[in-house]
Design an enzyme around this catalytic site. Structure first.
Site, short mmCIF file in Angstrom:
data_model
loop_
_atom_site.label_atom_id
_atom_site.label_comp_id
_atom_site.label_asym_id
_atom_site.label_seq_id
_atom_site.Cartn_x
_atom_site.Cartn_y
_atom_site.Cartn_z
CD GLU A 17 -2.96 0.34 -0.23
OE1 GLU A 17 -2.41 1.84 -0.25
OE2 GLU A 17 -4.12 -0.01 0.01
CG ASN A 146 -8.77 2.04 0.14
OD1 ASN A 146 -8.10 2.44 0.45
ND2 ASN A 146 -9.35 1.06 1.27
CG ASP A 197 -8.20 -1.19 -2.48
OD1 ASP A 197 -6.84 0.00 -1.74
OD2 ASP A 197 -7.83 -1.59 -1.43
#
Length: 290
Positions: A17, A146, A197
């Site tokens: 991430e 997100n 996401d």
């Protein structure tokens, strides 16, 4: 649908991430959140380093040549660019059951950073605005916050709640990065198998968003229309970032989190970091202003 993605780095992250590219050094950065690692890849030479961390960090932001800002489950820290040493900068919230998740710096130099429950507890998450060390709560009661990103002129902010698969849009003061109007739904796909996401806006105002569980990266217009879907060779792409000398390349992190051995067997590249070989007109991320 054939994927046009290539492997940029074979190291596998349980939860890759928070990618960021630093054009001053030609280095791409990202985290393995659950593995407590900070990865750095020099694009031109291929030199790679991994810094073990004693906290669960998820976002790195540029500050200046000497330091970066790190967001973690223990708050915000300044990182010495040469030594990797961390020094405390600001607290976010007093919720030991939470960790940070997604974030990005607005053109004003303020950071938007999200938090969520460590086990994605319903409604435990929030989004904060951090400007010169001052922390302001923007939005709460979010399960998996997100997709934080901003229009090129800084007048629009976006974020998603992967828990309900909805992307929100809110007008902003471009001078501060603070909302100056009500948030509205930008895109919503509650029945989709692919969760919204991490996301980033390109130089033309289009949003590029990873679709967790759908093996894809989607492109949306500023009006919320899906323009394209690009296949990925992994089931859980997590976040994009523009890389390269002119921000015309796209890096995508991914994750093997939640995949059982049988799942990982059918998803052998899960957790690797990729470059999606498609035309992009990206832009570099602003620096956080101390």
């Amino acid at each position: 649908m054939t994927s046009s993605a290539i492997v940029l780095d074979q190291a596998t992250s349980e939860l890759g991430e928070g990618p960021l590219f630093d054009p001053s050094t030609g280095t791409a950065w990202w985290f393995n959140i659950k593995g407590r690692e900070l990865h750095a890849l020099h694009l031109a030479s291929g030199a790679k380093s991994v810094q073990p961390l004693n906290l669960m960090a998820s976002v790195i932001a540029l500050v200046d040549a000497d330091q970066q800002l790190i967001a973690s489950d223990q708050g915000l820290f300044l990182r010495d660019a040469e030594t990797g040493a961390l020094s405390e900068y600001a607290k976010l919230e007093d919720k030991p059951g939470n960790r940070t998740n997604d974030g990005r710096v607005h053109q004003s130099g303020a950071l938007w950073i999200s938090t969520m429950g460590r086990n994605a507890e319903q409604g435990a998450g929030a989004i904060y605005h951090v400007a010169r060390g001052v922390v302001t709560l923007l939005f709460s009661d979010i399960t998996i916050p997100n997709g934080i990103c901003f229009s090129p002129d800084g007048t629009i902010g976006y974020w998603s709640d992967t828990g309900i698969n909805r992307v929100m849009r809110v007008p902003l003061d471009p001078a501060t990065g603070l909302p100056n109007g009500e948030a509205t739904v930008f895109a919503e796909e509650p029945e989709s198998e692919g969760g919204f996401d991490g996301a980033v806006c390109d130089a033309e105002g289009q949003m590029w968003t990873a679709r967790w569980g759908a093996s894809a990266v989607d492109v949306y217009s500023a009006e919320g229309k899906r323009l394209a879907r690009h296949a990925m060779p992994v089931s859980q792409p997590s976040c994009p970032a523009f890389i390269g000398e002119t921000a015309d390349r796209l890096l995508i992190t991914s994750a093997w989190q939640g995949l059982h051995e049988t799942g990982r067997g059918s998803d052998p590249q899960a957790g690797m970091t990729f470059e999606l070989k498609v035309p992009v007109k990206g832009r570099f991320e602003p620096a956080y202003k101390l």
